[in-house]
Design a protein around this motif. Sequence first.
Motif, PDB file in Angstrom:
ATOM      1  N   GLU B 672       0.866  -1.176   0.000  1.00 18.20           N
ATOM      2  CA  GLU B 672       0.000   0.000   0.000  1.00 18.20           C
ATOM      3  C   GLU B 672       0.902   1.224   0.000  1.00 18.20           C
ATOM      4  O   GLU B 672       1.869   1.285   0.766  1.00 18.20           O
ATOM      5  N   SER B 673       0.624   2.180  -0.843  1.00 21.94           N
ATOM      6  CA  SER B 673       1.430   3.389  -0.850  1.00 21.94           C
ATOM      7  C   SER B 673       0.530   4.584  -1.095  1.00 21.94           C
ATOM      8  O   SER B 673      -0.677   4.430  -1.294  1.00 21.94           O
ATOM      9  N   GLU B 674       1.139   5.751  -1.079  1.00 25.52           N
ATOM     10  CA  GLU B 674       0.365   6.962  -1.341  1.00 25.52           C
ATOM     11  C   GLU B 674      -0.222   6.928  -2.748  1.00 25.52           C
ATOM     12  O   GLU B 674      -1.194   7.601  -3.047  1.00 25.52           O
ATOM     13  N   HIS B 675       0.421   6.173  -3.624  1.00 25.30           N
ATOM     14  CA  HIS B 675      -0.034   6.083  -5.003  1.00 25.30           C
ATOM     15  C   HIS B 675      -0.930   4.869  -5.207  1.00 25.30           C
ATOM     16  O   HIS B 675      -1.089   4.391  -6.323  1.00 25.30           O
ATOM     17  N   GLY B 676      -1.483   4.346  -4.149  1.00 22.06           N
ATOM     18  CA  GLY B 676      -2.364   3.203  -4.272  1.00 22.06           C
ATOM     19  C   GLY B 676      -1.612   1.895  -4.145  1.00 22.06           C
ATOM     20  O   GLY B 676      -0.438   1.863  -3.774  1.00 22.06           O
ATOM     21  N   LYS B 677      -2.328   0.818  -4.473  1.00 22.58           N
ATOM     22  CA  LYS B 677      -1.727  -0.508  -4.334  1.00 22.58           C
ATOM     23  C   LYS B 677      -0.752  -0.779  -5.476  1.00 22.58           C
ATOM     24  O   LYS B 677      -1.018  -0.419  -6.628  1.00 22.58           O
ATOM     25  N   VAL B 678       0.339  -1.416  -5.140  1.00 21.71           N
ATOM     26  CA  VAL B 678       1.318  -1.795  -6.157  1.00 21.71           C
ATOM     27  C   VAL B 678       1.863  -3.168  -5.790  1.00 21.71           C
ATOM     28  O   VAL B 678       2.024  -3.489  -4.611  1.00 21.71           O
ATOM     29  N   GLY B 679       2.122  -3.972  -6.808  1.00 19.45           N
ATOM     30  CA  GLY B 679       2.744  -5.262  -6.566  1.00 19.45           C
ATOM     31  C   GLY B 679       4.233  -5.166  -6.823  1.00 19.45           C
ATOM     32  O   GLY B 679       4.665  -4.642  -7.844  1.00 19.45           O
ATOM     33  N   LEU B 680       5.052  -5.605  -5.860  1.00 15.68           N
ATOM     34  CA  LEU B 680       6.497  -5.592  -6.044  1.00 15.68           C
ATOM     35  C   LEU B 680       6.970  -7.026  -6.252  1.00 15.68           C
ATOM     36  O   LEU B 680       6.604  -7.910  -5.475  1.00 15.68           O
ATOM     37  N   VAL B 681       7.771  -7.220  -7.275  1.00 15.41           N
ATOM     38  CA  VAL B 681       8.247  -8.564  -7.559  1.00 15.41           C
ATOM     39  C   VAL B 681       9.524  -8.814  -6.767  1.00 15.41           C
ATOM     40  O   VAL B 681      10.478  -8.038  -6.858  1.00 15.41           O
ATOM     41  N   VAL B 682       9.526  -9.855  -5.973  1.00 20.01           N
ATOM     42  CA  VAL B 682      10.732 -10.233  -5.235  1.00 20.01           C
ATOM     43  C   VAL B 682      11.012 -11.703  -5.488  1.00 20.01           C
ATOM     44  O   VAL B 682      10.122 -12.456  -5.882  1.00 20.01           O
ATOM     45  N   ASP B 683      12.276 -12.117  -5.256  1.00 25.28           N
ATOM     46  CA  ASP B 683      12.620 -13.532  -5.478  1.00 25.28           C
ATOM     47  C   ASP B 683      11.938 -14.416  -4.440  1.00 25.28           C
ATOM     48  O   ASP B 683      11.184 -15.311  -4.763  1.00 25.28           O
ATOM     49  N   THR B 684      12.281 -14.143  -3.198  1.00 27.44           N
ATOM     50  CA  THR B 684      11.750 -14.955  -2.105  1.00 27.44           C
ATOM     51  C   THR B 684      11.618 -14.071  -0.877  1.00 27.44           C
ATOM     52  O   THR B 684      12.148 -12.976  -0.842  1.00 27.44           O
ATOM     53  N   ILE B 685      10.941 -14.622   0.110  1.00 28.19           N
ATOM     54  CA  ILE B 685      10.881 -13.955   1.416  1.00 28.19           C
ATOM     55  C   ILE B 685      11.659 -14.826   2.378  1.00 28.19           C
ATOM     56  O   ILE B 685      11.388 -16.017   2.519  1.00 28.19           O
ATOM     57  N   ASP B 686      12.661 -14.229   3.033  1.00 28.52           N
ATOM     58  CA  ASP B 686      13.523 -14.997   3.931  1.00 28.52           C
ATOM     59  C   ASP B 686      12.985 -15.052   5.351  1.00 28.52           C
ATOM     60  O   ASP B 686      13.029 -16.074   6.007  1.00 28.52           O
ATOM     61  N   ASP B 687      12.549 -13.909   5.811  1.00 32.52           N
ATOM     62  CA  ASP B 687      12.343 -13.796   7.254  1.00 32.52           C
ATOM     63  C   ASP B 687      11.483 -12.586   7.520  1.00 32.52           C
ATOM     64  O   ASP B 687      11.232 -11.765   6.633  1.00 32.52           O
ATOM     65  N   ARG B 688      11.053 -12.484   8.760  1.00 31.72           N
ATOM     66  CA  ARG B 688      10.381 -11.273   9.195  1.00 31.72           C
ATOM     67  C   ARG B 688      11.007 -10.892  10.515  1.00 31.72           C
ATOM     68  O   ARG B 688      11.108 -11.720  11.418  1.00 31.72           O
ATOM     69  N   ARG B 689      11.482  -9.686  10.649  1.00 37.34           N
ATOM     70  CA  ARG B 689      12.098  -9.301  11.912  1.00 37.34           C
ATOM     71  C   ARG B 689      12.154  -7.794  12.074  1.00 37.34           C
ATOM     72  O   ARG B 689      11.939  -7.054  11.119  1.00 37.34           O
TER      73      ARG B 689
END
Lengths: 164, 740
Positions: B672-689
């Motif tokens: 979610e951003s000021e410019h509305g919803k956007v999809g970001l392409v990433v390789d993988t998700i490693d972790d959350r911290r």
Amino acid sequence: MTTKTETASDCKIVTFTLGKQTFGIDMGALIEIREWDEPTPLPNVPTFIKGVSNLRGNVIPVVGLAERLGWEPSVLHARSCILVVSISGKQAGFLVDEVNDIVGITRGEIQPAPEVETIESSVIDGLVRISTRAKDGTRDENGTMVLLLDLEALSLTKHLDMAA
Amino acid sequence: MSDELDEIQAIFFEECTEGLTTAEQGLSAMQAGDVSAETIAGVFRAVHSIKGGAGAFGHADLTAFAHKFENVLDEVRAGKIAPTPGVVKVMLSSFDVLSDHVETAKGLAPRPNDAAALAALEKVLADKGADDGAAVPAAPAPAPAPAPVAAAPAAPAEDEFGFTPVAFSLDDFDTPAAPAASTASWTIRFKPSRAALANAGEPLLIIRELETLGATIEAVDVSDVPGLRDLDPEDAYFTWTLSMPGDVPQSDINDCFDFVAPDSLIEVTRNEVEAPAPAFIPVPVIEVTPAPEAAAAPEIDLIPFVPVTATIEDLTAQVQQVVADLAAAPMTPTPAPAPTETAAPKPASEASQTIRVDLSKLDLLLNLVGELVIRNSILADRLSPADRQRVELPELARLTRQIQDNVMSLRAQPIKQAFSRVPRMLRDLSVETGKTIELETVGETTEVDKGVIEKIGDPLTHMIRNAADHGLESTEERIAAGKSPAGTIKLSAEQKGARIFVRVQDNGRGINRERVKAKAIEKGIISADAVLSNEEIDQLICAPGFSTAETISNISGRGVGMDVVRSNVEALGGRVEIHSVPGEGTTFTMILPLTLAILDGMIVRLANQRFVLPLAHVLETVQPEAGQVKRTSPDSEVIDMRGEYVPVKRATEIFGLNDDRKVEDSLVVIVESEHGKVGLVVDTIDDRREVVIKSLDQNLHPIRGLGGATILGDGSIALILDIEALVASTNRYTPKGLAA
């Protein structure tokens, strides 16, 4: 570049090589010398900024000094190392080919660098001749020419301001 | 020596700050209609503690003022003065003067003029006296709260010394019977607790203090002293009986026992000569037993001294009341309204206890802990797999993580600290401008780095002053414009990604763009033929030397205010946004970076390099199926999200990273951003911290698309994505987009 002819005010410089040239920086600016460690690359920066590295919790930029000075990029080898320096309160790491020595010089020995028709002639603060240690421990009387770097002029922010 | 004193004094000032905060909270609650005994007692305790400390450090002005303030509070607490809005208002302005006195004591401000406040307090006291005269006789005024505190020191009209003439009574102990003196006197019996000496409750000091008030020792009871064999030289065994001239106010005697150890026995009885011989009325002797829940606190509960007033019936009733309440006290779940506290300085339990730490020490600690975490994981890598399974290593890792989390949280402080001085400021402004101003605060708990909090104080002050002085109309103008007579200033803070938004919003007249433009031309800031958008005109008020105020007022209008705001905020790496609607009001927004804040992040990989994506922006993550991501032009793509087409950005392209991964093998993080919803392409998700944001511009310069960097547990650096900048940028990599 004018030479300051103050008498016998000794200062120490750290000498290192980039390619075939010997350079020197003021020892007072040196924070530490580290082994080369691949930095985290940064997007959208000039190629001479190799990335950022972790220096005890500080994120510092690592600069390919050879490229920064307009020479051929350094080829990494076993003795490649990073000189971590402090330039007006900001820290940066310079990739150099090899660290040589710490030498004491007097200000009077410093000769002006020739005026060069480049964008940044001020990067070289002056020239100084030092005697170097030969392999057998004797002194090489002919000595080596050391290019003294003006760290302030190398300040990364300053360079970018100029580019902008 | 003086260093030591300074240190102790520093602690006192810290306590003052806490006390003032507590008092202000209490007074605000009273203003809002909460006049419970608990609230009033809280304010009283806070002011009393300040007075006590001030006296100890010889701040005479502060002590004197706090004393007068305390007197009024005491009367309110006792139910003698009703906490009417008028009285609360006097107390609020007294509180402001008290704060000023504290500043003076710190040496930060000149001595405030407290004459008006003192007079107002005097008047409140005097009015009360008049009321009493009508109401009399003797019986305690109806208490606003059931707490017996209200019933206890209910005094009729005071004499010039501020004490209450009461019928005398004697205790039923072996003290000498009422001396046939011609004047009234006090009899004080004091038996320190056995542990008094161990608790630094040196009885001698207390007796000396009593002696300075004029007390003389009548008798010392040594019957408790055991035989030499059983005697513990560090215990206290004596019981003193002292007599004190009757013209000493009871409160002064009470004050002597402020710091007495718990479990001490203290009796103060008054011997009145002309009293109608109710002679030996037993005054309840109460062992001061701290309520269990209060036992750990080093505070002292004093006996309420029961004033014997007119009739024995009254007295008996009061005694019964107090005894009953005392009996009930240990069972009361909350210690606060316990009847045993009369004048005891009780550290306000609700105010946070603080310790002053040099910020640089915290920074150092944070860095060292970071190192510790790194060494920890290096150690884990070096161990053989078998050793790694042992319990000690995970334990160590867990502990290290906990230390790291805690140290991180030390630097982050709620923005409340910066907001706390605003109510006071608005009260002053309200008086100076004659406008009625209501304050609304939102998001006070937003955690911001301590350094940022310290630096936004000045800009915030200017913004508030500006809003009160220029933004809001006068009451008459507001009524004429059909608005509510009271203007509202809304102060809010929120964190959005790696930025803090602090807003000062008024519902005033809005920016008069015509006038601003005219003034800017007049001042030579812009040329006469300049064509400016509304936003550009609004920004002009931040230009150096700009001020539209017709006359230079005390509040703002020196033409430096908004200029200071802008330069301060920019020095922090932030910016100021102004949004104004004519007739509806103006909103100033400070957008500040979190130079060193904690960010809840998702560790993702782009072209196999690790990046941190601020979790606050993340809505959901999808693994696109073949055909779900569609190209709409050579440079743009969308993802079909349950029928909604969301634009897709490839961060790898924006950053110029080599990536030939197919979108089907990647993940799309919807942000979610000021410019509305956007999809970001990433390789993988490693972790959350949670990560500590380290700014890049500390040693380099800001880089577009990056909000900073962080050091991961293994010592490597991960760059933090600035979602807003990424989304705003075009998909195509532009080498010149750097350092913008």
